[in-house]
Design a protein around this motif. Structure first.
Motif, PDB file in Angstrom:
ATOM      1  N   PRO A 161       2.630   5.377  -4.607  1.00 17.61           N
ATOM      2  CA  PRO A 161       1.947   4.583  -5.311  1.00 17.61           C
ATOM      3  C   PRO A 161       1.625   3.538  -4.338  1.00 17.61           C
ATOM      4  O   PRO A 161       2.117   3.110  -4.040  1.00 17.61           O
ATOM      5  CB  PRO A 161       1.382   4.809  -6.470  1.00 17.61           C
ATOM      6  N   ALA A 162       0.855   2.973  -5.029  1.00 16.30           N
ATOM      7  CA  ALA A 162       0.534   1.630  -4.523  1.00 16.30           C
ATOM      8  C   ALA A 162       1.172   0.596  -5.775  1.00 16.30           C
ATOM      9  O   ALA A 162       1.343   1.090  -6.536  1.00 16.30           O
ATOM     10  CB  ALA A 162      -0.927   1.139  -4.238  1.00 16.30           C
ATOM     11  N   VAL A 163       1.706  -0.480  -5.021  1.00 18.46           N
ATOM     12  CA  VAL A 163       2.468  -1.141  -6.115  1.00 18.46           C
ATOM     13  C   VAL A 163       2.536  -2.566  -6.110  1.00 18.46           C
ATOM     14  O   VAL A 163       1.953  -3.164  -5.129  1.00 18.46           O
ATOM     15  CB  VAL A 163       3.759  -1.154  -5.320  1.00 18.46           C
ATOM     16  N   LEU A 164       2.416  -3.131  -6.921  1.00 19.33           N
ATOM     17  CA  LEU A 164       2.457  -4.577  -6.922  1.00 19.33           C
ATOM     18  C   LEU A 164       3.556  -5.604  -7.528  1.00 19.33           C
ATOM     19  O   LEU A 164       4.249  -4.737  -8.113  1.00 19.33           O
ATOM     20  CB  LEU A 164       0.935  -5.214  -7.854  1.00 19.33           C
ATOM     21  N   LEU A 165       4.532  -5.696  -6.038  1.00 24.34           N
ATOM     22  CA  LEU A 165       5.470  -7.246  -6.813  1.00 24.34           C
ATOM     23  C   LEU A 165       4.967  -8.066  -6.860  1.00 24.34           C
ATOM     24  O   LEU A 165       4.382 -10.023  -6.202  1.00 24.34           O
ATOM     25  CB  LEU A 165       6.062  -7.438  -5.233  1.00 24.34           C
ATOM     26  N   LEU A 166       5.438  -8.699  -8.437  1.00 23.52           N
ATOM     27  CA  LEU A 166       4.920 -10.205  -8.905  1.00 23.52           C
ATOM     28  C   LEU A 166       6.511 -10.828  -9.129  1.00 23.52           C
ATOM     29  O   LEU A 166       7.466 -10.806  -9.613  1.00 23.52           O
ATOM     30  CB  LEU A 166       4.753  -9.839 -10.496  1.00 23.52           C
ATOM     31  N   ARG A 167       6.192 -12.053  -8.939  1.00 24.74           N
ATOM     32  CA  ARG A 167       7.458 -12.782  -8.967  1.00 24.74           C
ATOM     33  C   ARG A 167       6.873 -13.571  -9.640  1.00 24.74           C
ATOM     34  O   ARG A 167       6.179 -14.489 -10.118  1.00 24.74           O
ATOM     35  CB  ARG A 167       7.501 -13.803  -8.192  1.00 24.74           C
ATOM     36  N   PRO A 168       7.501 -13.952 -11.218  1.00 24.32           N
ATOM     37  CA  PRO A 168       6.955 -14.529 -12.535  1.00 24.32           C
ATOM     38  C   PRO A 168       7.845 -16.396 -12.173  1.00 24.32           C
ATOM     39  O   PRO A 168       8.672 -16.308 -11.725  1.00 24.32           O
ATOM     40  CB  PRO A 168       8.206 -14.412 -13.587  1.00 24.32           C
ATOM     41  N   SER A 184       0.560  -1.111   0.534  1.00 26.75           N
ATOM     42  CA  SER A 184      -0.413   0.008   0.121  1.00 26.75           C
ATOM     43  C   SER A 184       0.714   1.591   0.185  1.00 26.75           C
ATOM     44  O   SER A 184       2.423   1.170   0.385  1.00 26.75           O
ATOM     45  CB  SER A 184      -0.943   0.509   1.357  1.00 26.75           C
ATOM     46  N   PRO A 185       0.767   2.820  -0.631  1.00 24.47           N
ATOM     47  CA  PRO A 185       1.231   3.303  -0.367  1.00 24.47           C
ATOM     48  C   PRO A 185       1.233   3.617   0.867  1.00 24.47           C
ATOM     49  O   PRO A 185       3.252   4.253   1.358  1.00 24.47           O
ATOM     50  CB  PRO A 185       0.188   4.352  -1.228  1.00 24.47           C
ATOM     51  N   GLU A 186       0.951   3.844   2.598  1.00 27.33           N
ATOM     52  CA  GLU A 186       1.179   3.992   3.595  1.00 27.33           C
ATOM     53  C   GLU A 186       2.884   3.022   3.671  1.00 27.33           C
ATOM     54  O   GLU A 186       3.730   3.950   4.610  1.00 27.33           O
ATOM     55  CB  GLU A 186       0.033   3.690   4.653  1.00 27.33           C
ATOM     56  N   GLU A 187       2.032   2.049   3.492  1.00 34.31           N
ATOM     57  CA  GLU A 187       4.010   0.789   3.878  1.00 34.31           C
ATOM     58  C   GLU A 187       4.931   1.167   2.970  1.00 34.31           C
ATOM     59  O   GLU A 187       6.072   1.119   3.002  1.00 34.31           O
ATOM     60  CB  GLU A 187       3.098  -0.445   3.441  1.00 34.31           C
ATOM     61  N   ALA A 188       3.659   1.277   1.496  1.00 37.75           N
ATOM     62  CA  ALA A 188       6.235   2.144   1.235  1.00 37.75           C
ATOM     63  C   ALA A 188       6.205   3.447   1.594  1.00 37.75           C
ATOM     64  O   ALA A 188       7.991   3.141   1.134  1.00 37.75           O
ATOM     65  CB  ALA A 188       4.906   2.285  -0.663  1.00 37.75           C
ATOM     66  N   LEU A 189       5.683   4.234   2.499  1.00 39.16           N
ATOM     67  CA  LEU A 189       6.433   5.041   2.642  1.00 39.16           C
ATOM     68  C   LEU A 189       6.640   4.995   3.910  1.00 39.16           C
ATOM     69  O   LEU A 189       7.792   5.650   4.435  1.00 39.16           O
ATOM     70  CB  LEU A 189       5.202   5.854   3.023  1.00 39.16           C
ATOM     71  N   ALA A 190       6.855   4.604   5.100  1.00 38.78           N
ATOM     72  CA  ALA A 190       6.857   3.995   5.269  1.00 38.78           C
ATOM     73  C   ALA A 190       8.182   3.156   5.310  1.00 38.78           C
ATOM     74  O   ALA A 190       9.646   2.863   6.056  1.00 38.78           O
ATOM     75  CB  ALA A 190       6.329   2.977   6.734  1.00 38.78           C
ATOM     76  N   GLU A 191       8.004   2.428   4.055  1.00 43.64           N
ATOM     77  CA  GLU A 191       9.697   1.545   3.973  1.00 43.64           C
ATOM     78  C   GLU A 191      10.843   2.750   3.814  1.00 43.64           C
ATOM     79  O   GLU A 191      11.662   1.964   3.946  1.00 43.64           O
ATOM     80  CB  GLU A 191       9.381   0.609   2.804  1.00 43.64           C
ATOM     81  N   PHE A 192      10.173   3.736   3.282  1.00 41.12           N
ATOM     82  CA  PHE A 192      11.048   4.497   2.289  1.00 41.12           C
ATOM     83  C   PHE A 192      11.458   5.552   3.388  1.00 41.12           C
ATOM     84  O   PHE A 192      12.664   5.618   3.044  1.00 41.12           O
ATOM     85  CB  PHE A 192      10.528   5.440   1.525  1.00 41.12           C
ATOM     86  N   GLU A 193      11.208   5.560   4.998  1.00 41.71           N
ATOM     87  CA  GLU A 193      11.458   6.747   5.472  1.00 41.71           C
ATOM     88  C   GLU A 193      12.333   5.444   6.726  1.00 41.71           C
ATOM     89  O   GLU A 193      13.619   6.499   7.009  1.00 41.71           O
ATOM     90  CB  GLU A 193      10.235   6.822   6.541  1.00 41.71           C
ATOM     91  N   GLN A 194      12.456   4.484   6.276  1.00 40.35           N
ATOM     92  CA  GLN A 194      13.464   3.280   7.478  1.00 40.35           C
ATOM     93  C   GLN A 194      14.497   3.400   6.695  1.00 40.35           C
ATOM     94  O   GLN A 194      15.617   3.547   7.057  1.00 40.35           O
ATOM     95  CB  GLN A 194      12.994   2.291   7.495  1.00 40.35           C
ATOM     96  N   ALA A 195      14.208   3.166   5.703  1.00 40.92           N
ATOM     97  CA  ALA A 195      15.510   3.533   5.077  1.00 40.92           C
ATOM     98  C   ALA A 195      16.048   4.494   4.245  1.00 40.92           C
ATOM     99  O   ALA A 195      17.470   4.421   4.371  1.00 40.92           O
ATOM    100  CB  ALA A 195      14.876   2.413   2.773  1.00 40.92           C
ATOM    101  N   SER A 196      15.618   5.335   4.241  1.00 37.00           N
ATOM    102  CA  SER A 196      16.406   6.821   3.755  1.00 37.00           C
ATOM    103  C   SER A 196      16.677   7.627   4.436  1.00 37.00           C
ATOM    104  O   SER A 196      17.634   8.400   4.641  1.00 37.00           O
ATOM    105  CB  SER A 196      15.677   8.389   2.551  1.00 37.00           C
ATOM    106  N   GLY A 197      16.390   7.821   5.904  1.00 36.69           N
ATOM    107  CA  GLY A 197      16.504   8.334   7.202  1.00 36.69           C
ATOM    108  C   GLY A 197      15.894   9.898   7.212  1.00 36.69           C
ATOM    109  O   GLY A 197      16.158  10.248   8.013  1.00 36.69           O
ATOM    110  N   LEU A 198      15.235  10.269   6.458  1.00 33.62           N
ATOM    111  CA  LEU A 198      14.862  11.070   5.744  1.00 33.62           C
ATOM    112  C   LEU A 198      13.222  11.496   6.467  1.00 33.62           C
ATOM    113  O   LEU A 198      12.194  11.865   5.476  1.00 33.62           O
ATOM    114  CB  LEU A 198      14.500  12.044   4.195  1.00 33.62           C
ATOM    115  N   GLY A 199      13.207  11.247   7.722  1.00 27.34           N
ATOM    116  CA  GLY A 199      11.992  10.857   8.553  1.00 27.34           C
ATOM    117  C   GLY A 199      10.943  12.115   8.449  1.00 27.34           C
ATOM    118  O   GLY A 199       9.666  12.982   8.432  1.00 27.34           O
ATOM    119  N   ASP A 200      12.259  12.854   9.448  1.00 27.84           N
ATOM    120  CA  ASP A 200      11.117  14.373   9.260  1.00 27.84           C
ATOM    121  C   ASP A 200      10.937  15.393   8.319  1.00 27.84           C
ATOM    122  O   ASP A 200       9.986  16.030   8.055  1.00 27.84           O
ATOM    123  CB  ASP A 200      12.993  15.358  10.736  1.00 27.84           C
TER     124      ASP A 200
END
Length: 338
Positions: A158-165, A131-147
């Motif tokens: 945006p929302a993302v679908l991760l597909l494994r062929p 979801s967009p909220e999960e993507a934002l939380a993951e980005f904050e944790q990885a980048s350290g730009l939460g402030d």
């Protein structure tokens, strides 16, 4: 008259001649079983004597075996490092992945229906919704730009679908799947994460070829070391070889002790190479375990197992045998009684 004839015939009787013939030399024939047993006994005796000669000079023998061990340990260590690298990478997401970025105005029910439809597709093995909220939380944790992200009016992700062929070995099918996903109304952008997997595969193949080339080069070095060592052994036993050839010893008979000597050098060199690998693994396993635990992984360095043990000793023994055969075949022809 009859008495006279009987006295004349008695010296002509065959009794003394039979005793004379039976007392002569008799040539005995050696059977195949006896010759086979004699061949086995000689091999056993020569192997024991070669091992005794090897252990009788421990310093010189250990130095030669150590040179062989170092030459064998280098490519074996590279191969073991590649195997550990592949095992470490296997714990990551090493499969090609398709990221489907959805339109920001897509409704949650429609997205869930689209994800359910994709899960039923036989060409797709796994579908993960972020979801967009999960993507934002993951980005904050990885980048350290939460402030900095707190001041944003809206979530820009945006929302993302991760597909494994399912069929990751067929690039044409994956490209066709990507094109179908791009044509869907909910898809804003589709990315096939395949380049890094291909680079990783090419890097692993390069390492394997370098390992094979180094192994061939150092195997030649091992053969040359054994050739030079056996040549010195032949020169030191020149008088003994001349005596054996004077009494009828063949080149194969004379060559046999030197072949077992080369076998001893190779086998002990392979054993030392395995010990060097095991020591290196024990030395590095602690720091690598600490490093992996700092990343939240339980990865441990794998050491040389029974396959490395048998491969190093068997391969080194064969290299020693080959080097001894080359040296003995060349130099024994030059030693002939005049």
């Amino acid at each position: 008259m009859k008495h006279t004839q009987s006295r004349v015939r008695r010296p002509a009787s065959s009794g003394p001649e039979k005793r004379s013939r039976s007392s002569g030399a008799v040539a005995a024939r050696t059977g195949i079983g006896d010759r086979w047993q004699a061949w086995i006994d000689h091999h056993r005796h020569v192997a024991r004597e070669s091992l005794h000669r090897f252990l009788a000079t421990p310093m010189a023998s250990a130095m030669t075996a150590l040179v062989i061990a170092i030459a064998l340990a280098l490519p074996a260590a590279l191969q073991l490092g590649l195997a550990n690298f592949q095992r470490a990478v296997a714990g990551w997401d090493g499969q090609p992945q398709i990221s489907v970025f959805l339109h920001k105005d897509a409704r949650a029910a429609v997205v869930e229906s689209f994800a359910t439809k994709l899960r039923g597709d036989p060409a797709i093995a796994e579908v993960t919704y972020i979801s967009p909220e999960e993507a934002l939380a993951e980005f904050e944790q990885a980048s350290g730009l939460g402030d900095l992200l707190v001041g944003l009016d809206a979530n820009p992700l945006p929302a993302v679908l991760l597909l494994r062929p399912r069929d990751t070995g067929n690039s044409e099918k994956m490209q066709a799947l990507v094109e179908n996903l791009r044509d869907h109304a909910l898809s804003d952008s589709v990315v096939l994460d395949l380049a890094w997997v291909q680079r990783l595969t090419q890097l692993t193949e390069l390492g394997q070829r370098l390992s094979a080339g180094l192994a061939l080069l150092l195997a030649l070095g091992v053969i040359l070391v054994v050739v030079n060592t056996i040549r010195l052994h032949i020169e030191s036993r020149r008088e003994e070889i001349l005596v054996v050839k004077l009494v009828g010893g063949t080149n194969a008979f004379v060559r046999r002790p030197f072949l077992y000597s080369g076998l001893c050098y190779g086998a002990f060199g392979g054993l030392l190479a395995w010990c060097l690998l095991l020591g290196a693994v024990l030395l590095l396993s602690g720091p690598i375990s600490s490093l992996s635990s700092s990343y939240g992984s339980s990865y441990t360095l794998a050491g040389p197992g029974i396959s490395y043990f048998t491969g190093l000793i068997g391969g080194a023994a064969l290299l020693g045998l080959l080097g001894a055969w080359l040296a003995a075949s060349r130099h024994l022809r030059a030693i002939e009684p005049s």
